[in-house]
Write a protein that holds these residues in place. Structure first.
Motif, PDB file in Angstrom:
ATOM      1  N   SER A  71       0.815  -1.216   0.000  1.00 17.82           N
ATOM      2  CA  SER A  71       0.000   0.000   0.000  1.00 17.82           C
ATOM      3  C   SER A  71       0.847   1.263   0.000  1.00 17.82           C
ATOM      4  CB  SER A  71      -0.926   0.005   1.217  1.00 17.82           C
ATOM      5  OG  SER A  71      -1.857  -1.058   1.143  1.00 17.82           O
ATOM      6  N   ALA A 110      -3.433   0.720  -2.712  1.00 17.42           N
ATOM      7  CA  ALA A 110      -4.515   0.399  -1.786  1.00 17.42           C
ATOM      8  C   ALA A 110      -5.851   0.769  -2.411  1.00 17.42           C
ATOM      9  CB  ALA A 110      -4.318   1.156  -0.474  1.00 17.42           C
ATOM     10  N   THR A 112      -9.352   2.141  -1.854  1.00 18.83           N
ATOM     11  CA  THR A 112     -10.042   2.935  -0.838  1.00 18.83           C
ATOM     12  C   THR A 112     -11.516   3.150  -1.154  1.00 18.83           C
ATOM     13  OG1 THR A 112      -9.347   4.978  -1.950  1.00 18.83           O
ATOM     14  CG2 THR A 112      -7.919   4.140  -0.198  1.00 18.83           C
ATOM     15  N   ALA A 148      -8.251  -5.221   4.214  1.00 22.41           N
ATOM     16  CA  ALA A 148      -7.398  -4.392   3.355  1.00 22.41           C
ATOM     17  C   ALA A 148      -7.325  -5.038   1.981  1.00 22.41           C
ATOM     18  CB  ALA A 148      -6.006  -4.254   3.955  1.00 22.41           C
ATOM     19  N   VAL A 150      -5.661  -4.536  -2.055  1.00 24.50           N
ATOM     20  CA  VAL A 150      -4.778  -3.811  -2.967  1.00 24.50           C
ATOM     21  C   VAL A 150      -5.038  -4.294  -4.384  1.00 24.50           C
ATOM     22  CG1 VAL A 150      -2.974  -3.436  -1.227  1.00 24.50           C
ATOM     23  CG2 VAL A 150      -2.867  -5.443  -2.713  1.00 24.50           C
TER      24      VAL A 150
END
Length: 206
Positions: A71, A110, A112, A148, A150
């Motif tokens: 990230s 990353a 978001t 998370a 990516v």
């Protein structure tokens, strides 16, 4: 997708750079490995990935070292391999594998955007078992915040493929040793219900 970094230096004839082949291998592979450097140490971590158009997605816990490192814009390398057969030559030196593999080089980012994150998780579940998303509970807002994700653009990539029989020396062809290929395939076994599954729940069509 062919660049100076992804051009094969050895056995160039096995190299393939067209997107259709590269994407096909990535889509068929359930597991890939991501290489990166964190705090001066090299790591290679197995992960699950999914492709949406020309982007790869992988996910995990926010505290995951790989995801945290990537990230921050650290260069990485993702590899995926499918093994299609054992190649048995007449000599020990001529044993090999039939395989299809892909190497992707790049910098991950990353994710978001909540909609993009949910779309990638939907695609991953559907990759594991088509039709499964509608047969399970979708992620809650809390679960999405605890994940998370990516993405890695597939810009620099190459495939390498080996197929066919052993490449024995002509001088060895008269030897009385069996030679050939033992095909390998990944197959689904019989489903095993969760021991805590409530009675009366039918087996899903997917």
């Amino acid at each position: 997708m062919l660049t100076e970094r992804t051009k094969l230096r050895r056995r160039e004839g096995r190299g393939v750079h067209d997107p259709a082949t590269i994407f096909g291998i990535l889509d068929a592979a359930l597991v890939s490995h991501v290489g990166f450097v964190a705090r001066g140490q090299p790591y290679v971590i197995p992960t699950m990935h999914v492709r949406l158009e020309d982007r790869l997605y992988f996910h995990g816990a926010p505290a995951n070292r790989m995801l945290g490192t990537l990230s921050r814009g650290v260069p990485c390398c993702l590899t995926a391999t499918l093994v299609d057969g054992l190649v048995l030559g007449r000599s020990a030196f001529r044993h090999s594998l039939n395989y299809r593999s892909v190497v992707v080089l790049g910098v991950a980012e990353a994710v978001t955007d909540a909609d993009e994150a949910l779309a990638s998780l939907h695609a991953l579940v559907e990759k594991v078992q088509p039709g499964r998303w509608s047969g399970c509970r979708p992620p809650s807002p809390e679960e999405l915040r605890a994940t998370a994700i990516v993405r890695l653009p597939v810009v620099e990539a190459s495939a390498k493929i080996r197929s066919g029989p052993p490449m024995d020396l002509e001088a060895d062809l008269a030897l009385s040793h069996w030679a050939g290929v033992v095909p390998l395939r990944t197959v689904h076994g019989a489903p095993e219900p969760d021991p805590t599954l409530r009675a009366g729940i039918p087996f899903p069509h997917s």
